[in-house]
Design an enzyme around this catalytic site. Structure first.
Site, PDB file in Angstrom:
ATOM      1  CG  HIS A  58      -2.077   0.915   1.101  1.00  0.00           C
ATOM      2  ND1 HIS A  58      -2.018   2.262   1.322  1.00  0.00           N
ATOM      3  CD2 HIS A  58      -3.341   0.647   0.714  1.00  0.00           C
ATOM      4  CE1 HIS A  58      -3.206   2.795   1.107  1.00  0.00           C
ATOM      5  NE2 HIS A  58      -4.036   1.847   0.725  1.00  0.00           N
ATOM      6  CG  ASP A  63      -8.434  -4.461  -3.025  1.00  0.00           C
ATOM      7  OD1 ASP A  63      -7.693  -3.482  -3.244  1.00  0.00           O
ATOM      8  OD2 ASP A  63      -9.678  -4.391  -3.071  1.00  0.00           O
TER       9      ASP A  63
END
Ligand code: SDX
Length: 466
Positions: A345, A401
């Site tokens: 991320h 996700d």
């Protein structure tokens, strides 16, 4: 609260306790004062570190693995709130009173009724289209069809007459003789006027409500059309989360499915200046309208580096196929410097708090779902392998996700619907941030460092060799 749903709340609260324990060593963030522009910041490629604006809507603390919406931490919102309440919070800045929440929910219900838009959408080959492309098309059709007719939930005589007589899409049929032509022309005129009026405030809150509710109806309709079913109209007695599942499956979900869907929607609603939110804001900053802004958000979200990763994760787990294949698969992937879907991320250098909630939800659901259970086993083994290889030096952890796809598949939802479901939730964040930014709007216009030359001489084409 239905007993099993109490168990879901307990799962969320234990995820919160674990997060607090594991990140308590990280320093607490200071309150930032209002920004005095211009500010200096170190900017990396992809605007990494760039400060685009000031906001009171949401805060992501990458070191502590915190996600805050308007001051409330995501764990508490998942444990105690609902998606409707969180959407209101993001848009208006405070939790609603009961009266305000009821009228907001009524408004969303009203706007989820978009029969004309669905009829228009069905004139396109939706079943052959990428679902996110179809969703984006749907928001443009919503823009076209957002007239008082749909806003008030009634269908004006003219429109009903044409669709009833013609049994096709109003304004789409060729005028057949004087009578229809007059109707079509008149109603087109009248509708054009009302469309123009309604778009005048197309960045207003009414359009935000219309989009939050309408995109959910569109995503459900696209799912049903892809599976050869007619879209369903909303069931006005259900919550937003229950209605979404009902409009997809045609079955009213049980309280646990409703609760889990509600939590998933809360988790995906907003996330700082991510690519799709930024895309929506860039479009809005030119004073385009909010329908086109949300369409740009949908376009950006589709990419596998962003919202499209949830579907890519399931395809990756299917490709790995079993726990024993995880190690060799991972070794090969890392040797090829492949990006492992669902990991890493730009901001989180700690465990994504959303993954902390989604993982136990996936485990809870997979108890009654063999495919979900198989995916979860592979995912857990992969998480361990990636942690050993990448977490220490590169601070790579699971992101939102990684487990969301396992939750969706354990609820019987197809992979191509995962990213549209992400969009359904994120419309709240996109519209809230567009509204907030437009209050002190300035068109976005960053720079690119030119590294070319300045003194090339023009040569006529016949003189050019290569
Ligand atoms: C979302 O921004 C948001 O908030 C997004 C989101 C939201 O709610 O809106 O949180 C939703 O988009 C989550 C992310 C979903 N995408 C994926 O899961 C795709 C896989 N992840 C990567 O593509 C990547 O981690 C990104 C795109 C998410 C972030 O990329 P960055 O910040 O540009 O990081 P990078 O590519 O510069 O990587 C830094 C290093 C590199 O190694 P070196 O070149 O320094 O040796 O970390 C490595 C990368 O190779 N790395 C990974 C990795 N992610 C980063 N290595 C293996 N697998 C990965 N997933």
């Amino acid at each position: 609260m239905h007993d099993n749903t109490k168990e879901i709340t307990k799962l969320v609260l234990s995820a919160k306790a674990k997060a607090l324990k594991e990140t308590s060593h990280e320093p607490e963030p200071e309150l930032t004062q209002p920004i005095k522009w211009p500010v200096s910041c170190t900017v990396g490629p992809g605007l990494e570190g760039a400060i685009a604006c000031e906001t009171g809507i949401g805060y992501v603390n990458g070191a502590k693995g915190w996600l805050i919406y308007r001051g409330y931490n995501i764990f508490d919102l998942c444990a105690y709130s609902t998606y409707e309440e969180v959407a209101y919070l993001l848009l208006y800045g405070s939790l609603p009173t009961l009266k305000r929440l009821e009228s907001f929910k009524k408004k969303l219900m009203q706007y989820s009724h978009i029969p004309n838009t669905k009829r228009l959408l069905m004139s396109f080959p939706v079943e052959q289209m990428n679902p996110m492309a179809a969703l984006r098309l749907g928001t443009s059709l919503m823009r076209q069809e957002f007239t008082d007719v749909e806003a008030d939930g009634y269908v004006s005589e003219t429109v009903k007459m044409i669709s009833a007589d013609e049994d096709s899409i109003p304004m789409e049929t060729k005028p057949m003789g004087e009578k229809h032509a007059i109707y079509e022309f008149d109603s087109k005129l009248e509708r054009e006027k009302s469309i123009k009026d309604s778009l005048l405030h197309a960045t207003g809150y009414e359009s935000c409500h219309h989009l939050i509710a309408g995109v959910a109806s569109l995503a459900a309709a696209i799912a049903r059309i892809r599976y050869g079913h007619m879209p369903l109209e909303p069931n006005l007695d259900l919550s937003f989360a229950a209605n979404l599942l009902y409009m997809i499956n045609g079955v009213v979900p049980n309280p646990v499915e409703e609760r889990i869907m509600d939590i998933v929607l809360i988790l995906h609603a907003d996330h700082g200046m991510n690519a799709s939110t930024f895309a929506s804001m860039v479009v809005a900053s030119t004073l385009s309208d909010i329908y086109l802004s949300v369409g740009s958000g949908i376009a950006a979200l589709q990419g596998p580096l962003h919202g499209g990763a949830n579907e890519a994760v399931i395809n990756m787990l299917k490709e790995i196929g079993s726990v024993k294949n995880v190690k060799p698969w991972l070794e090969k992937a890392l040797a090829k410097k492949m990006k492992i879907m669902g990991f890493g991320h730009r901001v989180y250098k700690a465990y994504d708090p959303r993954a902390r909630v989604l993982a136990p939800l996936a485990a809870y659901l997979s108890k009654n779902n063999t495919e979900g259970a198989k995916f979860l086993k592979i995912a857990k083994a992969l998480e361990k392998g990636v942690a050993a290889a990448l977490s220490k030096e590169k601070k790579i952890f699971p992101n939102v996700d990684f487990y969301s796809g396992i939750v969706y598949s354990s609820m019987g939802l197809p992979p191509e619907l995962f990213t549209p479901l992400f969009a359904v939730s994120r419309v709240a964040g996109w519209t809230a941030r567009v509204e907030e930014y437009l209050r002190h709007n300035r068109i976005f216009r960053p720079r690119a460092m030119y590294t070319g030359t300045f003194d090339k001489r023009y040569r006529p084409i016949e003189k050019r060799k290569n």
